[in-house]
Write a protein that holds these residues in place. Structure first.
Motif, mmCIF file in Angstrom:
data_model
loop_
_atom_site.group_PDB
_atom_site.id
_atom_site.type_symbol
_atom_site.label_atom_id
_atom_site.label_comp_id
_atom_site.label_asym_id
_atom_site.label_seq_id
_atom_site.Cartn_x
_atom_site.Cartn_y
_atom_site.Cartn_z
ATOM 1 N N TYR A 4 40.056 19.579 125.837
ATOM 2 C CA TYR A 4 39.106 18.781 124.531
ATOM 3 C C TYR A 4 40.062 17.892 123.840
ATOM 4 O O TYR A 4 41.176 18.085 123.857
ATOM 5 C CB TYR A 4 38.310 19.743 123.813
ATOM 6 N N GLU A 5 39.479 16.927 123.064
ATOM 7 C CA GLU A 5 40.210 16.006 122.215
ATOM 8 C C GLU A 5 40.548 16.676 120.822
ATOM 9 O O GLU A 5 39.738 17.355 120.159
ATOM 10 C CB GLU A 5 39.313 14.889 121.864
ATOM 11 N N ALA A 6 41.984 16.398 120.584
ATOM 12 C CA ALA A 6 42.455 16.907 119.272
ATOM 13 C C ALA A 6 41.656 16.390 118.031
ATOM 14 O O ALA A 6 41.375 15.279 118.198
ATOM 15 C CB ALA A 6 43.845 16.811 119.039
ATOM 16 N N GLY A 7 41.238 17.210 117.189
ATOM 17 C CA GLY A 7 40.491 16.613 116.094
ATOM 18 C C GLY A 7 40.496 17.648 114.774
ATOM 19 O O GLY A 7 41.288 18.541 114.818
ATOM 20 N N SER A 51 44.939 9.469 121.310
ATOM 21 C CA SER A 51 45.523 8.211 121.635
ATOM 22 C C SER A 51 46.060 8.058 123.092
ATOM 23 O O SER A 51 46.342 6.968 123.648
ATOM 24 C CB SER A 51 46.684 7.855 120.714
ATOM 25 N N LEU A 52 45.835 9.163 123.711
ATOM 26 C CA LEU A 52 46.279 9.352 125.277
ATOM 27 C C LEU A 52 45.144 9.308 125.928
ATOM 28 O O LEU A 52 45.535 9.679 127.304
ATOM 29 C CB LEU A 52 47.324 10.740 125.172
ATOM 30 N N ILE A 53 43.896 9.350 125.585
ATOM 31 C CA ILE A 53 42.940 9.215 126.475
ATOM 32 C C ILE A 53 42.492 7.924 126.892
ATOM 33 O O ILE A 53 42.264 7.099 125.961
ATOM 34 C CB ILE A 53 41.565 9.842 125.845
ATOM 35 N N PRO A 54 42.728 7.229 128.144
ATOM 36 C CA PRO A 54 42.396 6.188 128.734
ATOM 37 C C PRO A 54 41.122 5.438 128.389
ATOM 38 O O PRO A 54 40.086 6.317 128.445
ATOM 39 C CB PRO A 54 42.463 6.310 130.107
ATOM 40 N N LYS A 55 40.760 4.774 127.817
ATOM 41 C CA LYS A 55 39.491 3.926 127.189
ATOM 42 C C LYS A 55 39.375 2.613 128.101
ATOM 43 O O LYS A 55 40.274 1.740 128.286
ATOM 44 C CB LYS A 55 39.265 3.476 125.652
ATOM 45 N N LYS A 56 38.205 2.339 128.576
ATOM 46 C CA LYS A 56 37.897 0.979 129.250
ATOM 47 C C LYS A 56 37.751 -0.008 128.049
ATOM 48 O O LYS A 56 37.056 0.257 126.993
ATOM 49 C CB LYS A 56 36.610 0.980 129.863
ATOM 50 N N GLU A 63 44.505 12.484 134.786
ATOM 51 C CA GLU A 63 44.737 11.317 133.915
ATOM 52 C C GLU A 63 45.189 11.668 132.310
ATOM 53 O O GLU A 63 45.063 10.641 131.393
ATOM 54 C CB GLU A 63 43.823 10.228 134.078
ATOM 55 N N LEU A 64 45.170 13.064 132.011
ATOM 56 C CA LEU A 64 45.158 13.228 130.514
ATOM 57 C C LEU A 64 46.474 13.565 130.127
ATOM 58 O O LEU A 64 47.246 14.420 130.906
ATOM 59 C CB LEU A 64 44.370 14.199 129.915
#
Length: 116
Positions: free
Chosen positions: A61-64, A87-92, A115-116
């Motif tokens: 899960y994404e840190a938050g 910031s390390l999650i690839p985004k289109k 890819e994470l």
């Protein structure tokens, strides 16, 4: 699902709810499982439901702002869990539509692909 397989689980965590998506290690469709309450009982129940037939679970899960409580709980349950910096999650490029469902599906897909 084959016995002894691995499931990659993407979680979109909020204060009240957690959106859950699952990707099987052998490929195939990443599927949205739904939302569960963000409390210990619901997480234990979810883990039990997904861990049928000797399946290995790998959560991410994404840190938050919700902290590492979920991470600690999953570790206590003997589950692998990664907390990923946003910031390390690839985004289109141009992909600005964010929903809980989309985010959990994307996390499960990227986690399975390494890819994470």
């Amino acid at each position: 699902m084959a016995q002894g397989s691995t499931l990659f689980i993407g979680l979109d965590v909020h204060k009240e709810t957690i959106a859950v998506s699952v990707a099987e290690a052998n490929g195939g469709e990443v599927r949205y499982v739904g939302e569960v309450a963000n409390n210990q009982e619901a997480v234990v129940k979810l883990t039990r439901q997904l861990k049928k037939d000797g399946t290995t679970l790998s959560f991410c899960y994404e840190a938050g702002p919700c902290g590492y409580g979920l991470y600690r709980q999953l570790q206590e349950l003997g589950q692998d869990c990664q907390v990923v910096a946003p910031s390390l999650i690839p985004k289109k490029a141009g992909d600005r539509v964010k929903t809980d469902r989309r985010d959990s599906l994307m996390l499960a897909r990227l986690h399975r692909a390494g890819e994470l």
